[in-house]
Design an enzyme around this catalytic site. Structure first.
Site, PDB file in Angstrom:
ATOM      1  N   ASN A 138      43.060  41.408  35.165  1.00 42.90           N
ATOM      2  CA  ASN A 138      41.867  40.787  34.598  1.00 42.90           C
ATOM      3  C   ASN A 138      40.695  41.751  34.765  1.00 42.90           C
ATOM      4  O   ASN A 138      40.849  42.838  35.308  1.00 42.90           O
ATOM      5  CB  ASN A 138      41.583  39.436  35.263  1.00 42.90           C
ATOM      6  CG  ASN A 138      41.409  39.554  36.767  1.00 42.90           C
ATOM      7  OD1 ASN A 138      40.476  40.198  37.249  1.00 42.90           O
ATOM      8  ND2 ASN A 138      42.315  38.942  37.522  1.00 42.90           N
ATOM      9  N   PRO A 150      51.170  32.579  44.564  1.00 43.47           N
ATOM     10  CA  PRO A 150      50.678  31.704  45.635  1.00 43.47           C
ATOM     11  C   PRO A 150      49.203  31.399  45.446  1.00 43.47           C
ATOM     12  O   PRO A 150      48.426  32.246  44.979  1.00 43.47           O
ATOM     13  CB  PRO A 150      50.927  32.523  46.903  1.00 43.47           C
ATOM     14  CG  PRO A 150      51.069  33.938  46.450  1.00 43.47           C
ATOM     15  CD  PRO A 150      51.664  33.871  45.081  1.00 43.47           C
ATOM     16  N   PHE A 176      35.542  30.935  44.859  1.00 44.12           N
ATOM     17  CA  PHE A 176      34.781  31.304  43.664  1.00 44.12           C
ATOM     18  C   PHE A 176      35.488  30.741  42.436  1.00 44.12           C
ATOM     19  O   PHE A 176      36.722  30.675  42.402  1.00 44.12           O
ATOM     20  CB  PHE A 176      34.658  32.823  43.546  1.00 44.12           C
ATOM     21  CG  PHE A 176      33.434  33.383  44.216  1.00 44.12           C
ATOM     22  CD1 PHE A 176      32.449  34.013  43.482  1.00 44.12           C
ATOM     23  CD2 PHE A 176      33.270  33.269  45.586  1.00 44.12           C
ATOM     24  CE1 PHE A 176      31.319  34.524  44.098  1.00 44.12           C
ATOM     25  CE2 PHE A 176      32.147  33.776  46.215  1.00 44.12           C
ATOM     26  CZ  PHE A 176      31.165  34.404  45.472  1.00 44.12           C
ATOM     27  N   LYS A 202      37.456  21.908  41.099  1.00 44.41           N
ATOM     28  CA  LYS A 202      38.209  22.910  41.853  1.00 44.41           C
ATOM     29  C   LYS A 202      37.975  22.765  43.348  1.00 44.41           C
ATOM     30  O   LYS A 202      38.918  22.899  44.144  1.00 44.41           O
ATOM     31  CB  LYS A 202      37.818  24.319  41.391  1.00 44.41           C
ATOM     32  CG  LYS A 202      38.576  25.431  42.113  1.00 44.41           C
ATOM     33  CD  LYS A 202      38.272  26.802  41.530  1.00 44.41           C
ATOM     34  CE  LYS A 202      39.085  27.883  42.216  1.00 44.41           C
ATOM     35  NZ  LYS A 202      38.871  29.221  41.610  1.00 44.41           N
ATOM     36  N   LYS A 206      41.241  22.221  45.644  1.00 41.10           N
ATOM     37  CA  LYS A 206      41.657  23.292  46.554  1.00 41.10           C
ATOM     38  C   LYS A 206      41.384  22.957  48.020  1.00 41.10           C
ATOM     39  O   LYS A 206      41.937  23.600  48.911  1.00 41.10           O
ATOM     40  CB  LYS A 206      40.924  24.595  46.206  1.00 41.10           C
ATOM     41  CG  LYS A 206      41.105  25.053  44.767  1.00 41.10           C
ATOM     42  CD  LYS A 206      42.474  25.604  44.504  1.00 41.10           C
ATOM     43  CE  LYS A 206      42.527  26.255  43.119  1.00 41.10           C
ATOM     44  NZ  LYS A 206      43.845  26.846  42.827  1.00 41.10           N
TER      45      LYS A 206
END
Length: 394
Positions: A210, A304, A323, A337, A341
């Site tokens: 990326n 992962p 982030f 998120k 998470k």
């Protein structure tokens, strides 16, 4: 506590003195300011006084200042004198030994080391007279930083920009022999930071990647080290210099990054800045050849989830920061998120523009108490503000 006497010269770059004062104080040092007539055209004494929590000196002819302090004592009670920005005129007067205002008088009277940080038009910086003046200052024992290169307020491009405040702070700490760093607000803390992309091999010569440059993660690592933290930086494949005082571990793939993060624990704070690839490829052992017909099929396996693993692990840091790089509904996705998470905070930013690879960022700090939107600023400034928030929280 180390004491910095900051002389603020004229020029649009004078506004960066405000950020520099904040960084100096955040590193456990005191700042006292002298504002030139030119500098006062861009920042006010009130602003500098509020940030430094010290009186600001502007005139050689202030009876109260002279009676209580005196320019001689003012110049000698500091551990380091910093001139930022040092304009072409101020550099010339320093080199010539003039003493026609408070700034140049105390520079001539001081017996302490001096750090000059130039900022001027590119042609002024490259002019033979300026080059002679800089050479004279260096011969006289003044440390003169090289200016940054880039676009300027005048519309031209080239060397002459004032270095970022974080870089000036690093030069200050170097001039002080590294002092003023260990006493920072994060002294005794271990921060684990990931940065950059991961590269997932397709075959021996190709990979999935990326656009992450690693600049934001490296800036955070540098800011944390300046605040006195022990910093472990897990870096993907980027071409960036290791910040001073940072322990760096280089990896390439997401699996390697996950292993390096696990090996670096325990930590007081984990800041997962890296743009980790979501999938990896069942890589071919040899270069895949184009043979006509349909393209080869790539088998993708999920990588992962490093952030979720750290946030949910037995050795979970007290503060876990993730982030979120988004291209739409930035805050909505970041809020979701954080919950998904298990992170304490999420730093969200819109990467649909030039953020990846660029020098600036506009971010939102997402916490359980709400969303705090910061103004667009340099990645170094984002890093310093984030480190401040972390120091406040732990």
């Amino acid at each position: 506590m180390k004491r910095i006497l900051l002389i603020v010269g004229g020029g649009i770059a004078a506004y960066k003195a405000c950020e520099l004062i904040r960084l100096i104080r955040g590193a456990g040092m005191a700042a006292r300011c002298v504002l030139t007539d030119g500098g006062a055209q861009f920042v006010t004494p009130m602003t500098l006084a509020a940030l430094s929590e010290q009186p600001v000196h502007t005139s050689l002819w202030d009876l109260k200042d002279e009676a209580e302090m005196g320019h001689i004592q003012l110049s000698r009670q500091a551990d380091l004198v910093v001139v930022a920005p040092a304009t072409a005129d101020l550099v010339a007067r320093m080199a010539g030994g003039l003493a026609n205002d408070l700034a140049t008088t105390l520079l001539l009277a001081t017996d302490k080391p001096v750090l000059a940080v130039p900022a001027m038009n590119v042609r002024m910086w490259q002019h033979a007279a300026t080059r002679r003046n800089v050479a004279q200052l260096r011969a006289d024992g003044v440390t003169v930083m090289e200016p940054d290169e880039g676009p300027m307020a005048c519309g031209e491009h080239g060397p002459g920009r004032l270095p970022e405040p974080a870089a000036i702070l690093a030069a200050i700490q170097t001039a002080l022999g590294g002092e003023g760093q260990a006493a920072g607000r994060l002294s005794g803390r271990h921060l684990l930071i990931t940065a950059g992309p991961t590269h997932e091999p397709i075959d021996p010569v190709r990979y999935i990647a990326n656009r992450s440059s690693g600049k934001q993660g490296f800036a955070i690592a540098a800011a944390a080290a300046r605040a006195g933290a022990r910093v472990t930086l897990i870096a993907g494949p980027v071409q960036l210099a290791t910040p001073p005082g940072v322990d760096r571990v280089d990896v390439e793939t997401a699996v390697e990054m996950a292993a390096a993060v696990d090996a670096a624990l325990p930590a007081d704070v984990a800041i997962m800045v890296a743009a980790v690839a979501d999938w990896r490829v069942a890589a071919a052992g040899q270069k895949i050849k184009k043979q006509g017909g349909d393209p080869p099929r790539l088998t993708l396996n999920e990588n992962p989830d490093i952030l979720a693993t750290v946030a949910g692990g037995e050795r979970r840091p007290a503060l876990v920061v993730g982030f979120a790089a988004e291209t739409e509904r930035v805050i909505d996705h970041a809020v979701a998120k954080r919950l998904r998470k298990g992170a304490d905070w999420i730093i969200a930013n819109d990467v649909s523009g030039d953020v990846m690879g660029g020098g600036h960022n506009l971010v939102h700090l997402v916490r359980d108490t709400g969303v705090e939107t910061w103004e667009r600023m340099t990645k170094e400034a984002v890093a310093e503000r984030l480190v401040e928030r972390i120091a406040d929280a732990i």
